[in-house]
Design a protein around this motif. Structure first.
Motif, short mmCIF file in Angstrom:
data_model
loop_
_atom_site.label_atom_id
_atom_site.label_comp_id
_atom_site.label_asym_id
_atom_site.label_seq_id
_atom_site.Cartn_x
_atom_site.Cartn_y
_atom_site.Cartn_z
N VAL A 89 -1.85 -5.34 10.67
CA VAL A 89 -1.74 -3.90 10.43
C VAL A 89 -1.06 -3.21 11.60
N LEU A 148 -6.64 3.30 10.24
CA LEU A 148 -6.43 2.13 9.39
C LEU A 148 -6.95 0.88 10.08
N SER A 189 1.05 6.56 0.95
CA SER A 189 0.47 5.86 2.09
C SER A 189 -1.02 5.61 1.88
N PHE A 190 -1.58 4.79 2.76
CA PHE A 190 -3.00 4.43 2.71
C PHE A 190 -3.90 5.64 2.96
N VAL A 199 0.10 -5.60 5.90
CA VAL A 199 -0.06 -4.31 5.23
C VAL A 199 1.19 -3.45 5.45
N GLU A 237 0.81 -1.21 0.00
CA GLU A 237 0.00 0.00 0.00
C GLU A 237 0.85 1.27 0.00
N CYS A 276 2.05 -0.03 5.01
CA CYS A 276 1.09 1.06 4.83
C CYS A 276 1.67 2.37 4.32
N ALA A 319 5.36 1.23 8.79
CA ALA A 319 4.96 0.10 7.94
C ALA A 319 5.69 -1.17 8.35
#
Length: 361
Positions: A190, A197, A63-64, A338, A56, A340, A292
């Motif tokens: 995550v 998130l 980033s997300f 993830v 992601e 992220c 991340a």
């Protein structure tokens, strides 16, 4: 407080379709992540787990956060509540970048407040997205107060880094995409800061019977502390990942999602985060944020607290378990981790493959 629902995430999925990049997935080499020592079904050798990295960090703005920002603005546009004064936010991090980008995409004015101590590179990136950047005070709290005053006096729409249902629902669309690409997904891992998130992903995961592993630095554990206390509480923040996971308090939405079951809380040390981030660079030439890499550290960290305890039974637990130092996938378990964000300084990564470094070590 509006509690996030799967309906919110489905609405966000349709709302931002075609406006964000679909997540790419990359499978980890078989055997690179170990499974639990014991097979809960009885003495057989466990099957290798199947671990995928959700890339992601390749999303718009790195980033997300782009998902939530796009959903936030589009929802207000659809409902006719997007003011002429545009949107405003106090953030020099990923949320500010995402807000500025989404506003540019929607031809909306974005006014971003930052302390005067913000790095010039962040200011330049925000202005590159067309944002009106206002430098106020020496601390984030000064910028936030100025942002709130600006919103009150101009009527600008105030956005938030994570504590808003539209922001969290946008983040939750990530799980919908991962699930479509990995049939039979068992677990999603995550990293957690303030919980936007996590709240989105966990809410979607619970709907589909998928386990969520919430990973935090041990010295920046806003969600873990909220689970322990039964309510959001302030925590001290002292972690190498604090630039993206440095929230002092988790959102009520995140705590609600954690209390619904199917969630494991895992704490990792800064050294384990650094090791996981370096491994991503050494083996895949991927440069991520420490935040991340925090998610991956849950699978690669040495077991310090759980010994042989197996925490990934196929049936989802009814409540969060006591936090551990590692998540051990079960036999044949399908896991998505993830990654992220990647707004990081690549100069902090060491190239362990260079011959001159190998000779000097």
């Amino acid at each position: 407080m509006h509690q996030l629902t799967y309906g919110d995430i489905k609405a966000a999925t349709g709302r931002i379709a075609g406006r964000v990049r679909s997540v790419a997935l990359s499978r980890v080499d078989p055997g690179a992540i170990s499974t639990a020592h014991r097979d809960p079904l009885g003495g057989r050798e466990p099957e290798p787990c199947e671990v995928w990295l959700a890339l992601e960090f390749m999303q718009h703005t790195g980033s997300f956060k782009a998902r939530g920002a796009q959903n936030f603005l589009q929802a207000h546009r659809d409902s006719g509540t997007l003011p002429d004064a545009g949107v405003t936010i106090a953030s020099g991090g990923n949320a500010g970048l995402a807000c500025a980008w989404a506003a540019q995409q929607q031809s909306v004015t974005a006014t971003v407040f930052l302390p005067t101590t913000a790095p010039a590179v962040k200011v330049a990136r925000l202005r590159g997205y067309g944002a009106d950047v206002r430098m106020v005070g020496l601390e984030y709290a000064d910028a936030l107060a100025a942002c709130e005053t600006f919103a009150a006096t101009t009527g600008a729409l105030a956005s938030h880094a994570y504590d808003h249902p539209l922001i969290a629902a946008g983040a939750g669309t990530l799980l919908e995409e991962i699930r479509q690409q990995i049939p039979g997904l068992d677990t999603v891992v995550v990293a957690v800061g303030g919980g936007g998130l996590f709240a989105g992903v966990a809410t979607a995961a619970q709907h589909h019977g998928i386990r969520t592993v919430a990973v935090e630095p041990e010295n920046s554990r806003a969600l873990n502390a909220a689970i322990e206390a039964g309510r959001p509480v302030d925590v001290a923040v002292d972690s190498i990942a604090a630039d993206s996971l440095g929230a002092r308090r988790a959102s009520a939405m995140a705590l609600h999602a954690a209390q619904q079951g199917g969630v494991h809380s895992v704490l990792v040390t800064d050294s384990e985060i650094v090791r996981a981030r370096q491994a991503l660079w050494d083996h895949r030439r991927v440069a991520t944020e420490h935040g991340a890499a925090t998610a991956l550290a849950a699978l690669t960290s040495p077991d310090q607290r759980l010994s042989d305890q197996h925490l990934s039974e196929r049936d989802l637990p009814s409540r969060p378990v006591e936090p551990g130092r590692r998540y051990r996938p079960g036999s044949g378990e399908k896991v998505a981790v993830v990654l992220c964000g990647a707004n990081t300084d690549v100069r902090t990564l060491v190239d362990h493959t260079r011959p001159d470094q190998q000779r000097s070590s």
